[in-house]
Design a protein around this motif. Structure first.
Motif, PDB file in Angstrom:
ATOM      1  N   ARG A   1     -19.547 -18.277 -34.726  1.00 18.91           N
ATOM      2  CA  ARG A   1     -20.414 -19.175 -33.985  1.00 18.91           C
ATOM      3  C   ARG A   1     -20.775 -20.328 -34.504  1.00 18.91           C
ATOM      4  O   ARG A   1     -21.434 -20.537 -35.766  1.00 18.91           O
ATOM      5  CB  ARG A   1     -21.786 -18.268 -33.508  1.00 18.91           C
ATOM      6  CG  ARG A   1     -22.432 -18.790 -32.498  1.00 18.91           C
ATOM      7  CD  ARG A   1     -23.712 -17.893 -31.893  1.00 18.91           C
ATOM      8  NE  ARG A   1     -24.300 -18.205 -30.804  1.00 18.91           N
ATOM      9  CZ  ARG A   1     -25.039 -17.794 -29.960  1.00 18.91           C
ATOM     10  NH1 ARG A   1     -25.531 -16.395 -30.526  1.00 18.91           N
ATOM     11  NH2 ARG A   1     -25.836 -18.211 -29.010  1.00 18.91           N
TER      12      ARG A   1
ATOM     13  N   THR B   1     -25.543 -22.668 -30.519  1.00 15.22           N
ATOM     14  CA  THR B   1     -26.244 -21.966 -29.640  1.00 15.22           C
ATOM     15  C   THR B   1     -26.203 -22.346 -28.189  1.00 15.22           C
ATOM     16  O   THR B   1     -25.707 -23.551 -28.011  1.00 15.22           O
ATOM     17  CB  THR B   1     -27.584 -21.591 -30.118  1.00 15.22           C
ATOM     18  OG1 THR B   1     -28.523 -22.774 -29.830  1.00 15.22           O
ATOM     19  CG2 THR B   1     -27.684 -20.889 -31.564  1.00 15.22           C
ATOM     20  N   ARG B   2     -26.499 -21.837 -26.953  1.00 15.37           N
ATOM     21  CA  ARG B   2     -26.743 -22.204 -25.774  1.00 15.37           C
ATOM     22  C   ARG B   2     -27.682 -23.436 -25.651  1.00 15.37           C
ATOM     23  O   ARG B   2     -27.233 -24.478 -25.085  1.00 15.37           O
ATOM     24  CB  ARG B   2     -27.235 -20.974 -24.768  1.00 15.37           C
ATOM     25  CG  ARG B   2     -27.348 -21.353 -23.494  1.00 15.37           C
ATOM     26  CD  ARG B   2     -27.727 -20.280 -22.461  1.00 15.37           C
ATOM     27  NE  ARG B   2     -26.664 -19.128 -22.835  1.00 15.37           N
ATOM     28  CZ  ARG B   2     -26.660 -18.135 -21.967  1.00 15.37           C
ATOM     29  NH1 ARG B   2     -27.868 -17.757 -21.383  1.00 15.37           N
ATOM     30  NH2 ARG B   2     -25.909 -17.113 -21.975  1.00 15.37           N
ATOM     31  N   ALA B   3     -28.713 -23.357 -26.439  1.00 13.37           N
ATOM     32  CA  ALA B   3     -29.813 -24.454 -26.394  1.00 13.37           C
ATOM     33  C   ALA B   3     -28.955 -25.700 -26.740  1.00 13.37           C
ATOM     34  O   ALA B   3     -29.331 -26.851 -26.444  1.00 13.37           O
ATOM     35  CB  ALA B   3     -31.068 -23.842 -27.087  1.00 13.37           C
TER      36      ALA B   3
ATOM     37  N   ARG C   1     -25.936 -26.346 -27.062  1.00 17.78           N
ATOM     38  CA  ARG C   1     -24.853 -26.930 -26.347  1.00 17.78           C
ATOM     39  C   ARG C   1     -25.660 -27.648 -24.845  1.00 17.78           C
ATOM     40  O   ARG C   1     -25.059 -28.732 -24.441  1.00 17.78           O
ATOM     41  CB  ARG C   1     -24.000 -25.893 -25.566  1.00 17.78           C
ATOM     42  CG  ARG C   1     -23.330 -25.219 -26.906  1.00 17.78           C
ATOM     43  CD  ARG C   1     -21.996 -24.335 -26.481  1.00 17.78           C
ATOM     44  NE  ARG C   1     -22.324 -23.490 -25.316  1.00 17.78           N
ATOM     45  CZ  ARG C   1     -22.874 -22.284 -25.633  1.00 17.78           C
ATOM     46  NH1 ARG C   1     -23.221 -21.762 -26.642  1.00 17.78           N
ATOM     47  NH2 ARG C   1     -23.049 -21.402 -24.537  1.00 17.78           N
ATOM     48  N   TRP C   2     -26.733 -27.158 -24.418  1.00 16.85           N
ATOM     49  CA  TRP C   2     -27.499 -27.682 -23.155  1.00 16.85           C
ATOM     50  C   TRP C   2     -27.934 -29.061 -23.731  1.00 16.85           C
ATOM     51  O   TRP C   2     -27.812 -29.945 -22.951  1.00 16.85           O
ATOM     52  CB  TRP C   2     -28.682 -26.921 -23.058  1.00 16.85           C
ATOM     53  CG  TRP C   2     -29.332 -27.156 -21.813  1.00 16.85           C
ATOM     54  CD1 TRP C   2     -29.184 -27.165 -20.554  1.00 16.85           C
ATOM     55  CD2 TRP C   2     -30.745 -28.103 -21.732  1.00 16.85           C
ATOM     56  NE1 TRP C   2     -30.101 -27.880 -19.850  1.00 16.85           N
ATOM     57  CE2 TRP C   2     -31.099 -28.447 -20.733  1.00 16.85           C
ATOM     58  CE3 TRP C   2     -31.353 -28.572 -23.110  1.00 16.85           C
ATOM     59  CZ2 TRP C   2     -32.227 -29.268 -20.425  1.00 16.85           C
ATOM     60  CZ3 TRP C   2     -32.302 -29.665 -22.800  1.00 16.85           C
ATOM     61  CH2 TRP C   2     -32.911 -29.844 -21.696  1.00 16.85           C
TER      62      TRP C   2
ATOM     63  N   ARG D   1     -24.915 -31.510 -23.621  1.00 14.00           N
ATOM     64  CA  ARG D   1     -24.366 -31.528 -22.362  1.00 14.00           C
ATOM     65  C   ARG D   1     -25.242 -32.561 -21.537  1.00 14.00           C
ATOM     66  O   ARG D   1     -24.841 -33.568 -21.027  1.00 14.00           O
ATOM     67  CB  ARG D   1     -24.207 -30.423 -21.711  1.00 14.00           C
ATOM     68  CG  ARG D   1     -22.839 -29.668 -22.045  1.00 14.00           C
ATOM     69  CD  ARG D   1     -22.924 -28.216 -21.594  1.00 14.00           C
ATOM     70  NE  ARG D   1     -21.812 -27.453 -22.094  1.00 14.00           N
ATOM     71  CZ  ARG D   1     -21.843 -26.021 -22.042  1.00 14.00           C
ATOM     72  NH1 ARG D   1     -22.575 -25.426 -21.101  1.00 14.00           N
ATOM     73  NH2 ARG D   1     -20.756 -25.481 -22.412  1.00 14.00           N
TER      74      ARG D   1
ATOM     75  N   SER E   1     -36.101 -25.101 -29.859  1.00 10.53           N
ATOM     76  CA  SER E   1     -34.904 -23.910 -30.498  1.00 10.53           C
ATOM     77  C   SER E   1     -34.875 -24.211 -31.891  1.00 10.53           C
ATOM     78  O   SER E   1     -34.469 -25.385 -32.492  1.00 10.53           O
ATOM     79  CB  SER E   1     -33.391 -24.607 -29.784  1.00 10.53           C
ATOM     80  OG  SER E   1     -32.382 -24.218 -30.559  1.00 10.53           O
TER      81      SER E   1
ATOM     82  N   ARG F   1     -18.301 -26.479 -25.930  1.00  8.51           N
ATOM     83  CA  ARG F   1     -18.086 -25.645 -24.617  1.00  8.51           C
ATOM     84  C   ARG F   1     -18.574 -24.149 -24.736  1.00  8.51           C
ATOM     85  O   ARG F   1     -19.465 -23.634 -23.745  1.00  8.51           O
ATOM     86  CB  ARG F   1     -16.931 -25.894 -24.078  1.00  8.51           C
ATOM     87  CG  ARG F   1     -16.721 -25.472 -22.469  1.00  8.51           C
ATOM     88  CD  ARG F   1     -15.193 -25.676 -22.077  1.00  8.51           C
ATOM     89  NE  ARG F   1     -14.348 -24.749 -22.476  1.00  8.51           N
ATOM     90  CZ  ARG F   1     -13.176 -25.317 -23.560  1.00  8.51           C
ATOM     91  NH1 ARG F   1     -13.244 -26.638 -23.771  1.00  8.51           N
ATOM     92  NH2 ARG F   1     -12.461 -24.438 -23.793  1.00  8.51           N
ATOM     93  N   THR F   2     -18.019 -23.348 -25.719  1.00  8.78           N
ATOM     94  CA  THR F   2     -18.180 -22.087 -25.741  1.00  8.78           C
ATOM     95  C   THR F   2     -19.192 -21.413 -26.815  1.00  8.78           C
ATOM     96  O   THR F   2     -19.833 -20.280 -26.646  1.00  8.78           O
ATOM     97  CB  THR F   2     -16.743 -21.188 -25.936  1.00  8.78           C
ATOM     98  OG1 THR F   2     -16.617 -21.385 -27.016  1.00  8.78           O
ATOM     99  CG2 THR F   2     -15.888 -21.594 -24.781  1.00  8.78           C
ATOM    100  N   GLY F   3     -19.433 -22.387 -27.727  1.00 11.50           N
ATOM    101  CA  GLY F   3     -20.291 -22.122 -28.668  1.00 11.50           C
ATOM    102  C   GLY F   3     -19.441 -21.531 -30.103  1.00 11.50           C
ATOM    103  O   GLY F   3     -20.260 -21.217 -31.101  1.00 11.50           O
TER     104      GLY F   3
END
Length: 201
Positions: A12, A15-17, A19-20, A23, A75, A183-185
């Motif tokens: 990994r 994290t999602r945060a 990547r957000w 983007r 985060s 894109r996926t982490g």
């Protein structure tokens, strides 16, 4: 219970945060650059028209540009990455020397020296663009000579920013695994060992 082989071969990276933040910043930056091009290039201005709308989009996308960064501070992983980006160690100097000599062996942590320099330059450029843009938007904030200087700095820094962004995108296009990580982490473990061995260790 062992993880599936496809996950065991990956690590990994973001994290999602995180990547957000990337983007959302990319979208806002893209709107800024696209609307700036429409405002300064006559051919695009004639093609798009609706100058008032383009100006409004440019102003608000620029004003909102720091928002993803500020929200991302909630985060812990994002704050940890900011700390990594802000530290320049011995392996970073080795990476820079190797890059200048076009040597393939370049030791790097989670972020290599080029990425650290890019992040620092972009942060400074965004702050300068925001400050000069506000002086151009709210004309009563400063005397004419300041606004004239702000316009000069804003225009030329925008050109430099566009060129550097094109280089950033070009490097991303040439590294599909780095794009997959954003894109996926997750990235392949062998890629991480090759490109960011200090981090993987």
């Amino acid at each position: 219970m062992h993880p599936p082989p496809e996950l065991a071969a990956r690590v990994r990276r973001f994290t999602r945060a995180e990547r957000w933040v990337h983007r959302t910043t990319a979208v806002l930056m893209g709107v800024c650059v696209a609307t700036a091009a429409c405002l300064y290039l006559p051919q695009l201005a004639e093609l798009v028209g609706r100058r008032t709308l383009v100006v409004t989009l440019h102003e608000w996308s620029g004003l909102l540009l720091p928002a993803p960064f500020l929200l991302g501070l909630a985060s812990r992983a994002f704050r940890a990455d900011l700390s990594r980006l802000n530290r320049f160690g011995a392996h970073d100097r080795t990476w820079l020397r190797a890059a200048l000599r076009r040597q393939p062996e370049r030791p790097a942590g989670k972020f290599n020296a080029g990425q650290k320099l890019w992040a620092a330059w972009l942060a400074g450029a965004v702050l300068v663009m925001l400050g000069t843009g506000l002086l151009m938007w709210f004309t009563h904030l400063a005397p004419l000579v300041w606004r004239t200087g702000s316009t000069f700095v804003h225009d030329w820094l925008a050109l430099a920013l566009g060129i550097v962004l094109a280089g950033h995108i070009g490097m991303a296009v040439g590294d599909p695994e780095a794009r997959r990580g954003m894109r996926t982490g997750y990235v392949r473990r062998d890629w991480a060992a090759r490109e960011h061995g200090e981090w993987l260790d």
